[in-house]
Each structure stands twice: as C-alpha cells, then as structure tokens.
Design an enzyme around this catalytic site. Sequence first.
Site, PDB file in Angstrom:
ATOM      1  N   ASP A   1     -22.985  60.323  61.434  1.00 41.64           N
ATOM      2  CA  ASP A   1     -22.348  61.175  60.423  1.00 41.64           C
ATOM      3  C   ASP A   1     -23.216  62.369  60.041  1.00 41.64           C
ATOM      4  OD1 ASP A   1     -20.280  59.198  60.273  1.00 41.64           O
ATOM      5  OD2 ASP A   1     -21.540  58.035  58.917  1.00 41.64           O
TER       6      ASP A   1
ATOM      7  N   GLU B   1     -10.662  61.496  58.278  1.00 44.57           N
ATOM      8  CA  GLU B   1     -11.872  61.394  57.454  1.00 44.57           C
ATOM      9  C   GLU B   1     -12.851  62.488  57.843  1.00 44.57           C
ATOM     10  OE1 GLU B   1     -12.928  57.382  58.483  1.00 44.57           O
ATOM     11  OE2 GLU B   1     -13.779  57.965  60.406  1.00 44.57           O
TER      12      GLU B   1
HETATM   13  C1  6LW Z   1     -17.869  57.420  58.022  1.00 38.44           C
HETATM   14  C2  6LW Z   1     -16.736  57.983  58.740  1.00 38.44           C
HETATM   15  C3  6LW Z   1     -17.126  57.615  60.073  1.00 38.44           C
HETATM   16  O1  6LW Z   1     -17.729  57.396  56.664  1.00 38.44           O
HETATM   17  O2  6LW Z   1     -17.674  56.386  60.039  1.00 38.44           O
HETATM   18  O3  6LW Z   1     -17.346  58.161  62.268  1.00 38.44           O
HETATM   19  C4  6LW Z   1     -17.869  56.080  58.693  1.00 38.44           C
HETATM   20  N1  6LW Z   1     -17.028  58.397  61.056  1.00 38.44           N
HETATM   21  O4  6LW Z   1     -16.551  59.333  58.597  1.00 38.44           O
HETATM   22  C5  6LW Z   1     -19.132  55.343  58.505  1.00 38.44           C
HETATM   23  O5  6LW Z   1     -20.181  55.995  59.158  1.00 38.44           O
END
Ligand code: 6LW
Length: 516
Positions: free
Chosen positions: A47, A202
């Site tokens: 991240d 996300e």
């Molecule tokens: C993070 C999300 C993700 O919050 O994995 O790969 C989660 N992306 O954005 C945990 O790292």
Amino acid sequence: MKRILPFPLVILLLLAGMTACRPQGAAPAATVEVELRNPILPGFHPDPSVVAVGGDYYLVNSSFHYFPGVPVYHSRDLQNWKQIGNVLDRPSQLPLEQSNASLGIYAPTIRYNDGTFYMITTNVGGGGNFMVTATDPAGPWSEPLWLEQQGIDPSLYFEDGKCYMVSNPDATITLCEINPQTGSTLSPGKALWRGTGGRFPEGPHIYKKDGWYYLLISEGGTELAHKLTVARSRDIYGPYEANPDNPIFTHCSLAAQESNIQGTGHGDLFQAADGSWWIVFLAYRRYGGDYHHLGRETFLAPVTWEKDWPVINGGQPVAERMTVCMSAVPEEAALPRPHEDFSAIGPEWMHIQHPVVENYIAQSGVLTLTGNGDGFDWGSWHPTALLRRQETATCRFGTQVSLQGDGEAGLVIYQTHNGHAEFFVRREKGRSEAAVRIRLHSILYEPATIPLPRPDARLDVEAHDEYYAFLLNGKEIARMDARLLSTEMAGGFTGVTIGPYCRNGKAAFQGFDYEP
Ligand code: 6LW
C-alpha cells in the site's frame, strides 16, 4: 547556448553507457535512460503512498499489527530509498490490542501542504480513520486526530485552503471536507464513484491536472485480480466519468499471465521534480507456483498522459528490470549492514504489538532478551522478538545464541500467527537441544531435534527462493518449503519478517547477521 553538463553527471553518463532521453512532461533538464530495479522496496512494503517535495520523495507503507507502525522512506533518485523513521512510534498513536496480521494499520497516504506533512490511515479494529502531522517526515509526528468518515484507505487532497478526505464507506468512494487542524468534518459525505464493478473499490486518491480532477482507485481485491481504474471530473464533487480504457493497469491479463509479478494495484501517482509522472504501487513476486511469502512489495513505473488520461508504463506489464527515462541525479549510496550489533536499534526493527521494553537489553554488541512465555501462536501477543523484513527470497541470516539457564530462544521466521517457524536452542531440566519447529494452522511439527552439550549454538538460515535451510553450527539439519509461510497458506496482509526471539528464560545473542 551550449549546455555544459556538470562533471559528475558526464562521468555518470559515460560510465553507465546511458543515452539521453526525455520523459513526457519533463523539463528540458538532463534525463537519461537508466535501468529501473523493481521492486524499489522489496519485501513486506504494501500500500505505498508517496509525496514529492522539491527534489525529495517520501514514501510510507502499511504496517498492520507491527510496532512501530508506518515506515517512512526518503529518496532523491526514486531508486534508492532509506528508512528515516516510523510515523507511529509511540503506543499513544497506535493502539494495537487485539490486532493481528489482518488488522491494525491499513493503507496510509502521505501528503504535504503549506509546510506540514500529513499521514492519514485506518487502524482497523483500533479506532478507525485518523491522521497525524509533522514538519519533518522523520518525526516526531503528532498524536492522532480521529476522523468521522468511515471506510478504509483514507486519502487527503488540498486545494485553495480546503482539505478534502476521501475513503470507501459502503464500498463507495466518498468525499468530505475536513478541518486539517482538528479533524472535524465540514461537509456531508458525497458519493463519488463505485468503480467499474470490480469487488473492493478502495485505495482512492484524488489529483488535479489541467483542470481535471482524477480519482484513482483499486478494484478486484489485493490478490490476483487486483487492478487500477480511474475516473475524472471537472468538479471535485463529480459527476465522475470512468476512463473507457479501464482498468488502466493490471497483471490479471493475457500479457502478464506468465509474469512472476502479480497482484498489481493500490497505486499513488506523483510528479517528479523534473516534471515527469510516476506511480508507486504494490505487487508481489511468486515463488513455487501461485504462492508468495515476502509480502506485497513496492514497485515504481513511469506514467504518461494520453487524451487527458494517465497511462502506466505505456500500457505494458512491468518487469523487475525496465529501461526508463530518469533525471540523472547521483545515487545515494545504499548502506548494507551485514552485521547488526544492536548498538542502536534502527527503524527497520519491529515488534508484534507493543513490546515489553524491559525485556530487551542491547549492550556491547550483545542483545539480551528475556522471554515472557509468549511465542507466535494465537493468544501470544507480546513475544520478546525483534523482527525485520525478509527482503529477498535468497538470503542468509543467523546469530550465535546462548541461553542462561532453562528456556527457549533462537530465530523466528514469522508470517502470521497461523504460519511461522522457529529455529532455536532449548534447555529443560538440564537437557539442552536445538530444534526446528513449524506451525501451519493446526499443524505443529518439529522436523529436527538435535542434542547439544550446552544451550549455546550458532544458528543460520539460508533462504533459497522456494525453501529455507536450517544450519546448526554450520551443518544443515532441516529444510522447510517457503510456500508453508506464503500468504496463500498462512493468510494475513503482511510478509515474512525474521529475527531473534526469546520465549522463556533469558538469552544472549551475538548480534544478527543478514546478507541479502
Ligand atoms: C488495503 C487495501 C489493499 O487497505 O489491501 O491492496 C488492504 N489493497 O487498499 C490492506 O493492505
């Protein structure tokens, strides 16, 4: 007028046999073709988020249940990154009780506005979204300002004296205005986008370029289906139109199906000092089939703009070695430290949850650890252990350990509480032995137990991509398949960390050797 290159730069160009090139958008400064080595931060570095301040770049990663949390790296050339601290280095900033490798600190974002650095993130299971500030990214950082808007992966965007926060409550990328001094919410949450239909929209970030607001997100989840998608609008509150060419980046494709690099997503765009655009993102490298044990790592790729949309790496998959155009800034010397004597415990060393400080004593090159009964299984949350990331699949690490009386101490290879291995010396009722123990969910297995005259031994581990070899006083006594400690098997969002530990009794370690 004839441009005269500074002498060190000429040498650099000649030595490397580099050819001059000009990345899109870059000012007419000296740029050259260089070999980009990915991942730029190998091992457990998920991240990533980056901020450019002049010619300095600062990068942060998520840290889950580790303390201290949110490592901060600095670079001036985008290739060599040095850890300058950890954002969350006081227990008051980082409640971790009940936390594990799937909870705690998720995706942080780092930003800079008007002389202040901001880091915003989520402590999942530990209070939700919060941000901290600093004038120096090496710290100290402030106490948390807890934020009202829910969802994970919060990010900040500053414009015209306003501060906007974006996160993903109810799987919808949502924007509100906040007061950056107090964290209080100034406007109701406005739903901006739900992505293109992939699961887990996300990791949102907002950028502005040439009158467009861009909303970059991830979809598909952090595994094989991970991808980056983008939408844009003339108004920060929307409506946002999706790029018809989404996803703009994924290795879940025909072109990348043979690549050892998978799970590409969760990116952050930035503009370098020379005007060129780049993205940092996470991906993992596979070992032994569809398995990865080093964690999600930080990669870098060039970005161009076509028809006012960002294009990552020319639309091609990334590789561990790529030729890119970069400003020819001199490289910082990487500082290999093959022997850690613990005279000053550097920012790379971490604990699971908060350490019991009095159980760690470092003096004259010797680390003395006192166990409190906690190991690495469920229910053991404060093991006496110093852990650092295993950054390369091939490496060697080791120590000389001496138990002072009965107890257990040695080296741990830790992925999660469901998957870890210990190589240790044990003394019980006057009998000493060395052993290897492997935990995978309900399976607990000791492939080797060797009697010792004294509870004192040289323990070395050789990692060979797909397996670990355990060497007792220089002689191999067992092997373990690295897939047992993969994320696919052991779960969690982290990657393998390694280091000395003491479960019971008291033990002295003659430093720690680590050769990538
Ligand atoms: C993070 C999300 C993700 O919050 O994995 O790969 C989660 N992306 O954005 C945990 O790292």
